[in-house]
Design an enzyme around this catalytic site. Structure first.
Site, PDB file in Angstrom:
ATOM      1  N   VAL A 138      60.820  35.639  30.216  1.00 42.04           N
ATOM      2  CA  VAL A 138      60.325  36.702  29.337  1.00 42.04           C
ATOM      3  C   VAL A 138      61.311  37.876  29.322  1.00 42.04           C
ATOM      4  O   VAL A 138      61.568  38.466  28.266  1.00 42.04           O
ATOM      5  CB  VAL A 138      58.904  37.140  29.764  1.00 42.04           C
ATOM      6  CG1 VAL A 138      58.489  38.399  29.016  1.00 42.04           C
ATOM      7  CG2 VAL A 138      57.918  36.017  29.486  1.00 42.04           C
TER       8      VAL A 138
ATOM      9  N   GLN B 145      54.796  44.186  37.362  1.00 42.20           N
ATOM     10  CA  GLN B 145      56.138  43.856  37.875  1.00 42.20           C
ATOM     11  C   GLN B 145      56.613  44.928  38.847  1.00 42.20           C
ATOM     12  O   GLN B 145      57.182  44.625  39.906  1.00 42.20           O
ATOM     13  CB  GLN B 145      57.159  43.747  36.731  1.00 42.20           C
ATOM     14  CG  GLN B 145      56.808  42.756  35.631  1.00 42.20           C
ATOM     15  CD  GLN B 145      56.639  41.333  36.123  1.00 42.20           C
ATOM     16  OE1 GLN B 145      57.355  40.896  37.015  1.00 42.20           O
ATOM     17  NE2 GLN B 145      55.677  40.627  35.560  1.00 42.20           N
TER      18      GLN B 145
ATOM     19  N   TYR C 197      52.873  40.474  28.553  1.00 39.96           N
ATOM     20  CA  TYR C 197      52.498  39.134  29.061  1.00 39.96           C
ATOM     21  C   TYR C 197      53.348  38.700  30.250  1.00 39.96           C
ATOM     22  O   TYR C 197      54.298  39.350  30.610  1.00 39.96           O
ATOM     23  CB  TYR C 197      52.401  38.098  27.952  1.00 39.96           C
ATOM     24  CG  TYR C 197      53.584  37.725  27.076  1.00 39.96           C
ATOM     25  CD1 TYR C 197      54.889  37.837  27.475  1.00 39.96           C
ATOM     26  CD2 TYR C 197      53.332  37.187  25.801  1.00 39.96           C
ATOM     27  CE1 TYR C 197      55.934  37.422  26.647  1.00 39.96           C
ATOM     28  CE2 TYR C 197      54.365  36.776  24.966  1.00 39.96           C
ATOM     29  CZ  TYR C 197      55.664  36.891  25.400  1.00 39.96           C
ATOM     30  OH  TYR C 197      56.679  36.484  24.589  1.00 39.96           O
ATOM     31  N   GLU C 198      52.934  37.630  30.883  1.00 42.60           N
ATOM     32  CA  GLU C 198      53.505  37.204  32.183  1.00 42.60           C
ATOM     33  C   GLU C 198      53.438  38.305  33.222  1.00 42.60           C
ATOM     34  O   GLU C 198      54.323  38.433  34.073  1.00 42.60           O
ATOM     35  CB  GLU C 198      54.967  36.736  32.047  1.00 42.60           C
ATOM     36  CG  GLU C 198      55.189  35.465  31.295  1.00 42.60           C
ATOM     37  CD  GLU C 198      54.346  34.308  31.793  1.00 42.60           C
ATOM     38  OE1 GLU C 198      53.769  33.634  30.927  1.00 42.60           O
ATOM     39  OE2 GLU C 198      54.249  34.065  33.009  1.00 42.60           O
ATOM     40  N   GLY C 199      52.393  39.114  33.210  1.00 46.89           N
ATOM     41  CA  GLY C 199      52.279  40.257  34.120  1.00 46.89           C
ATOM     42  C   GLY C 199      52.869  41.481  33.469  1.00 46.89           C
ATOM     43  O   GLY C 199      54.063  41.494  33.163  1.00 46.89           O
TER      44      GLY C 199
END
Lengths: 570, 570
Positions: free
Chosen positions: B297, B436, B429-431
């Site tokens: 990402v 992060q 998205y993806e955290g």
């Protein structure tokens, strides 16, 4: 999550931060008593909350469209505009002789901000009319004033500004639209104009276009430009809309946001128009029109920032996710440090941008009321800062609002994304923010930085007086003002293009320092309350950015131009 | 303005900045010779430029839609995916035993970046499959591997990740989807999942859903979560798609961007699935799936930044406006200092984000090839930075691209706005990027900061060696590394929530310093060329931002929480 107009915030800023008392103490604005201002703000707040706010999303889903040459606005916009018109909110600053209220720009700005929060795409229309009214008040003949101003101020007719052509955007001087004298005092206007905001409506009786064009044999560049009033319907002998003029909307743009607002390509085919101001005086009149519109656009940014902050805070206070990391928390994502940091940033930035805009408005008002050159210079200095920082803040805060919503922020139904889409153009129109920054370090420092130094003197004097009381807040602001002073000194000694190479970071750094100053004044007035806590947040976490920005401002042009176009394409 | 894949940039970074030679020197990646890498990059570049790039705008105008329960993808997406499939580009990192090429993540990242630049909404699909392939390689039974991996790697079948539920977003542990044993080794999966990227396609024979769910009597929270393979069509005895499974797409989201990519609400009504990994091992498997997807990402952000930069540069080199302020200029707006500053910023930021992503990929590759704990820790440390800084950069650069276009930037036909709309979700998205940053200062500093200190030791050693050669570039980078070291020391000594209160500014400051380091290495390798000039721009103008960011990182939680929810609503 309905919009709640921040009336008490305006009052607090007027009373404690931007010195509105001085405006109310002038003869010109003697009517703007605390009670009067309170009544105005409360009444317009009600209209914004109840009538305009529900139109925000509708305008996005049901864009203005062109049908057989006629603009159809979103469902409800006609009623919304009627509420603006009936409340007298189109232009409360306009001359009472023509039906205005003659109120200060500071109050106008507060009302404009609330309308912008509630429904930016509709609010754009009165903002356009306000610019036109101001241009006519300053430059038009008595006959044009008598015909147009009452109708524009009442909102029966609406106004537009026609500057841009495909080859003439930021470089207005390159425009080619022609004006041929018809021998009867009127002119035949021919040419194409683009990006015409509210180029037509289906809720006003007439649309009055102020069009920049060239007379035959006019000199090239900006000196050859004149301004014309070109109405959609030619007023008849009684001043009512008569024959259709030879102009039309060719098409509407498909935009990132502001779908409710029709942005037109306009075609003038020998349309009848009348000169406003002297031949060749178009740029001067245009600057009148644009100058306060620039503040108005900065205020649009503040309005979206306010609305996006309320929207994100309401979501964060409601959304449960994960274990609360703190004791006695709310049990929602607002307990999470980074979410609270984001919402606090949105709040602190909105405060700073609003304070800068209102301080600019107060300077305009004081200049008008007193004719004092110092106030006029202050207003001129603050206008590009208010425009660029207000709109940058609108964009940054709306973007942060998306992030607060997490995955929901990317879904259009949530509404967070619409704020970001709508507000994006505010950094572009009425002069891009790059142009604002060039104005700040160029034209506004033709005085060798004097206006800036006077502002800094005032800041340092007031901060000095607060230092003993709250040193941990006042000291960093004082130091930041000194750093800003050094940057102004450096810039004032440079050639223009050396200044331009760092002009945008300079403007951002300037705004950072002003923001710190206004937050400090708020903290002083409310030393145990929310304002002091927000000021501490801003001064500790955001103000330090001024250092790198003002260093960037002084980086100069040489290393920048060392990067050739081919290097950039490499 | 067609996209041109930056193949030579990848080669330069591999050779001079991120140490790809060490990867190619390992046994595991011995095949990744310079010639092989060149061939891979050149071939995939061609496909991206010629096949995928023309789909970018089509996917925006002709969104994926749901018709009678069936997803219809934009015209041309099927052919685009066929080109990805036929080129073998779905997963070049996958195990050769199952049809992959076993190539390093660094090369995968370059290919993923080019596909992202060309058509982000379509590239999302292979990215999803890559995550699934990796999860299956690590956690699935031999039987599942044999059935699914060859089909996924070849691109005949596609994969999805099903994590989120309405009440379980960032807090995955709150999910409620159930898995009931059916007695034959399979499970009946029931529940609703949201935000399922490429939840269905009309160009793959089967769609394989990896679904997080709870077994009966599973403990609450993340420990009770298991992972299941739930295919749209149940494989028959020959491994071909057989009976329709009990799952369906309920609806597709109406999103800010990525209109080409269908984001589904999925309903599982007792759908048949098989356990992947042990019972209760769902979170571990999910982290495998997500970990490299996070880098993927981040790379999406870099890809959009690259495309937006090319797009804006092409416009700026072409657009004439105003008198050129410099001698021997191009006569276009690129001669104006602020436009050149914007394009140079876009270029310099894209370089920094790409270098960080590729350095992360090299660390992953070295960890895999050598099993060295130091490399694994380096990869773990850099992954959240690559994800958040890559996507923040994509967003910031695309936004700047709008500004370079002026009024045209707000018009959708221009394409600048689409980059900004599409890339916005990558920070979510993806955290989310907030997650992060919490990962970076939390989990990744459980070692007391050791991995960060090792990286800083290496940076300072290499910068020290360059100091005598180019002190004016090396000195500020060295100083910045020292400031970062102090911030790490401070953070490592704090409780978690004190760290979290400044985690996002810390991550941004960390990335600023890394960016300075990689720019310096590029300058050293190309001391008279464009890289050195770009490094000077970055180090002089952008690197100084690390100071305020790392000061903000150390502001702590107390003053932040002093701002109560009521204060924020005041």
């Amino acid at each position: 999550m309905p919009y709640r107009a921040p009336v008490s915030d305006f009052r607090f800023l007027f009373d404690h931060v931007v010195g509105f008392d001085a405006v109310a103490a002038t003869d010109r604005f003697a009517e703007a008593s605390p009670d009067m201002v309170e009544a105005i703000l409360t009444e317009s707040a009600k209209m914004c909350e109840e009538v305009l706010a529900p139109l925000q999303r509708k305008g996005d889903l049901d864009p203005s469209r062109l049908e057989n040459g006629v603009v159809r606005t979103p469902e409800g916009f006609g009623d919304g505009f009627a509420a603006i018109r009936e409340g007298g909110w189109v232009s409360i600053a306009a001359d009472p002789e023509n039906g205005g209220m003659g109120l200060p720009m500071a109050v106008t700005s507060a009302v404009n901000e609330m309308m912008s929060s509630a429904c930016l795409s509709l609010q754009l229309q009165p903002l356009m009319s306000q610019g036109q009214i101001e241009a006519l008040e300053h430059h038009a003949s008595d006959e044009i004033k008598a015909t147009y101003l009452p109708k524009l101020i009442s909102g029966e007719w609406t106004g537009t500004m026609n500057l841009t052509e495909p080859q003439a955007g930021s470089d207005v001087g390159a425009l080619r639209t022609k004006a041929e004298p018809k021998g009867d005092g009127s002119f035949a206007i021919s040419g194409q104009k683009i990006y015409i905001t509210w180029g037509d409506t289906d809720f006003s009786e007439n649309v009055c276009h102020l069009v920049l064009a060239r007379l035959p044999d006019a000199p090239e560049g900006t000196k050859g430009i004149s301004l014309f009033m070109v109405p959609k319907f030619l007023p008849d002998a009684d001043g009512n809309p008569g024959a259709r003029n030879d102009l039309r909307v060719v098409s509407l743009e498909h935009k990132l946001g502001l779908h409710g607002s029709p942005t037109a390509v306009m075609e003038y085919d020998g349309a009848t128009g009348w000169l406003v101001g002297p031949e060749g005086g178009g740029m001067r009149a245009m600057f009148t029109m644009m100058n306060n519109a620039r503040l108005g656009v900065g205020v649009q940014g503040v309005g979206v920032a306010e609305a996006a902050t309320q929207h994100a805070l309401a979501y964060a206070r409601d959304r449960k996710q994960g274990r609360s990391p703190i004791e006695n928390g709310t049990g929602t994502i607002l307990d999470h440090a980074d979410v609270r940091r984001m919402v606090a940033t949105m709040k602190a930035e909105t405060f700073a941008a609003r304070a800068i805009a209102l301080a600019c408005a107060v300077s305009i008002d004081m200049g008008r009321a007193t004719g004092d050159a110092g106030w006029e210079a202050r207003a001129a200095l603050l206008t590009p800062v208010a425009k660029a920082f207000g709109t940058d803040t609108g964009i940054a805060v709306a973007d942060m609002g998306i992030q607060v919503h997490g995955g929901m922020g990317f879904i259009e139904e949530t509404g967070a994304a619409q704020y970001a889409r709508d507000v994006r153009v505010t950094a572009i129109y009425e002069g891009t923010n790059g142009i604002q920054a060039m104005d700040l370090v160029g034209r506004k420092m033709m005085d060798g930085g004097e206006a800036a130094f006077e502002l800094l003197d005032e800041i340092e004097e007031r901060v000095e007086a607060i230092r003993s009381e709250m040193p941990e807040l006042a000291d960093p602001v004082f130091q930041a003002a000194e750093t800003l002073r050094e940057a102004v000194e450096w810039l004032a000694g440079q050639e223009m293009n050396q200044r331009f190479a760092g002009s945008v970071p300079f403007l951002k750094g300037f705004a950072r320092v002003l923001g710190g100053y206004y937050h400090l004044l708020a903290a002083k007035a409310d030393p145990e309350g929310a304002h002091a806590k927000l000021a501490r947040f801003y001064i500790t976490r955001l103000l330090p950015e001024h250092g790198a920005l003002l260093a960037h401002a002084r980086a100069g042009a040489d290393a920048l131009y060392a990067l050739s176009p081919d290097d950039l394409a490499a």
